[in-house]
Design an enzyme around this catalytic site. Structure first.
Site, short mmCIF file in Angstrom:
data_model
loop_
_atom_site.label_atom_id
_atom_site.label_comp_id
_atom_site.label_asym_id
_atom_site.label_seq_id
_atom_site.Cartn_x
_atom_site.Cartn_y
_atom_site.Cartn_z
N CYS A 1 28.91 -6.42 120.68
CA CYS A 1 27.97 -5.93 119.65
C CYS A 1 26.53 -5.95 120.14
CB CYS A 1 28.11 -6.78 118.39
SG CYS A 1 26.88 -6.45 117.13
N CYS B 1 12.86 6.86 120.91
CA CYS B 1 14.27 6.95 120.51
C CYS B 1 14.38 7.97 119.39
CB CYS B 1 14.78 5.59 120.06
SG CYS B 1 16.42 5.58 119.30
N ASP B 2 15.56 8.53 119.24
CA ASP B 2 15.84 9.48 118.17
C ASP B 2 15.58 8.86 116.79
OD1 ASP B 2 16.90 11.85 116.97
OD2 ASP B 2 18.81 10.84 116.70
N TYR C 1 21.48 12.44 103.09
CA TYR C 1 21.22 11.24 103.88
C TYR C 1 20.53 11.54 105.21
CZ TYR C 1 25.62 12.80 105.96
OH TYR C 1 26.61 13.55 106.54
N CYS D 1 21.27 18.00 103.70
CA CYS D 1 22.11 16.82 103.51
C CYS D 1 21.28 15.66 102.97
CB CYS D 1 22.77 16.42 104.82
SG CYS D 1 23.73 17.75 105.59
N CYS E 1 26.02 -6.40 110.29
CA CYS E 1 26.59 -7.54 111.00
C CYS E 1 27.96 -7.94 110.45
CB CYS E 1 25.64 -8.73 110.94
SG CYS E 1 26.34 -10.27 111.61
N SER F 1 29.54 18.20 112.82
CA SER F 1 29.40 17.21 111.75
C SER F 1 30.32 17.53 110.58
CB SER F 1 27.95 17.17 111.26
OG SER F 1 27.07 16.79 112.30
#
Length: 421
Positions: A331, A280-281, A27, A25, A354, A129
């Protein structure tokens, strides 16, 4: 001196096959992580590491419900027997009264009867996915030969459905499929999906640039708004969209449970095939390497000063623009990995998404308040659907619902005492 202690519960994304995948993939941010281990003879987690990890993960949790998350790369490349052993170790080290759950993220192309029989037997929750209909999905998701993957993915989905395995659909929202929100949403419904996640693709280039595949901030906000509007009049209580559920938590006064919207983070780490633990991933990099669980107890790595500060920095580094924002309560600045643009006043640390988040969270403010009020009054959230439908063109003699009329939500109360407020 601040004393850091391990959280009562934390989450680890397990990468038993590292970054190895049968798809290519465009991305995918994780494929390049293979470069972290140039001397690796194999990217397969061996049995010693698997058992050690399972034992430590269970022992380190101070709660009675423990979730193992299996990801990749593509975890099905490990074969079913690896996960049979994982389940055996989970039962071996499970405390009395503890419930073990497993989630499994896959591209679904290798699923078959054997896999799905195993998943059903052990109550795995599968994330699959899919980026929309074939013409959208195949834009960036193809195999190593450049062939489209949609047919193989749907075949895998049908195996899950055949065996009645619980699953959700994870859609990566990119610059292409983001222009077709309703086509994507309706396609997932046609497939039979009830649980959906819409994850924005954000690929950085240079200091503040992004790739052409990256979804635009306003584009992402518009995408979410369009789906929410259709969901709000037709599907509340029938279709569950992760960001909608998380938003409702915030409007009910709770901290959003999804890490990207929580006030702090640091409780969702990633473990590689060789036992290396990272913050973190999205931070599987040397700078965020915590240690190896074969050398250092996992609990010590999780409670380290570095990792606790990594988590609180999410809150402590918010720019003033975010601190003053009307939707900060839901958020909280979003994921730190996307905080690479500047505020209108030139302050660093604003989330790339944002504008989209502000658009979406302001757009859903009134419906969320209505749903929260309904739930707090003991009514189901879908009771507000009549109020979310567009008002029809008034026919002769038709009139608006009066303040003293019965509320359209069906509560039995007057409109003024119910949803009008």
């Amino acid at each position: 001196m601040i004393e850091y202690k391990a959280p009562r519960a934390f989450h680890v994304m397990t990468k038993p096959i590292g970054a190895i995948c049968n798809l290519d993939c465009e991305y995918c941010f994780y494929l390049e992580k293979e470069k972290l281990y140039p001397d690796a003879g194999s990217f397969r987690m061996n049995d010693e590491i698997l058992e050690n990890y399972v034992r430590q993960y269970i022992e380190s949790q101070q709660v009675n419900e423990i979730t193992f998350a299996w990801q990749g790369g593509e975890p099905t490349l490990m074969g079913v027997d690896f996960f049979r052993r994982a389940v055996e170790y989970q039962q071996k080290y499970r405390r009395v009264g503890t419930r073990i759950q497993n989630t499994f993220q896959t591209n679904a192309t290798l699923l078959n009867d054997e896999w799905c029989t195993f998943f059903k037997q052990h109550n795995f929750l599968i994330g699959i996915s899919i980026d929309g209909p074939p013409e959208l999905h195949d834009r960036y998701r193809y195999d190593k030969r450049g062939n489209p993957s949609s047919d193989d993915v749907i075949r895998g989905l049908r195996f899950l459905q055949k065996h009645q395995v619980d699953y959700n659909v994870l859609c990566v929202v990119n610059s292409h499929n983001a222009d077709y929100p309703l086509e994507v949403y309706r396609y997932f419904k046609e497939l039979g999906a009830q649980f959906m996640q819409f994850i924005p693709a954000v690929e950085r280039v240079g200091e503040r640039g992004v790739t052409d595949r990256t979804v635009g901030a306003a584009q992402y906000g518009k995408f979410l708004c369009a789906i929410f509007d259709e969901w709000g009049v037709n599907d509340i209580g029938k279709i569950f969209v992760q960001i909608f559920d998380v938003a409702l938590e915030a409007w009910l006064g709770y901290q959003p449970s999804l890490c990207i919207f929580n006030e702090t983070c640091g409780n969702a780490m990633a473990i590689e095939h060789n036992g290396d633990l990272y913050s973190c991933d999205h931070y599987v990099d040397p700078e965020y390497f915590l240690g190896n669980v074969m050398d250092t107890p996992m609990e010590a790595l999780v409670e380290s000063t570095f990792q606790r500060k990594f988590g609180t920095d999410k809150r402590d580094t918010l720019p003033q623009y975010c601190l003053d924002c009307e939707v900060r309560f839901v958020c909280n600045g979003g994921c730190p990995k996307n905080r690479f643009i500047k505020t209108p006043n030139g302050e660093a640390g604003l989330n790339y998404l944002c504008a989209g988040y502000k658009q979406f969270f302001n757009h859903i403010d009134r419906p969320m308040k209505m749903m929260a009020a309904a739930l707090q009054a003991g009514r189901p959230a879908d009771s507000v659907m009549p109020l979310m439908r567009p008002k029809p063109i008034a026919e002769a003699g038709a009139r608006e619902v009066g303040r003293n009329s019965p509320c359209p939500c069906g509560s039995g109360r007057k409109y003024k005492q119910c949803c009008l407020g």
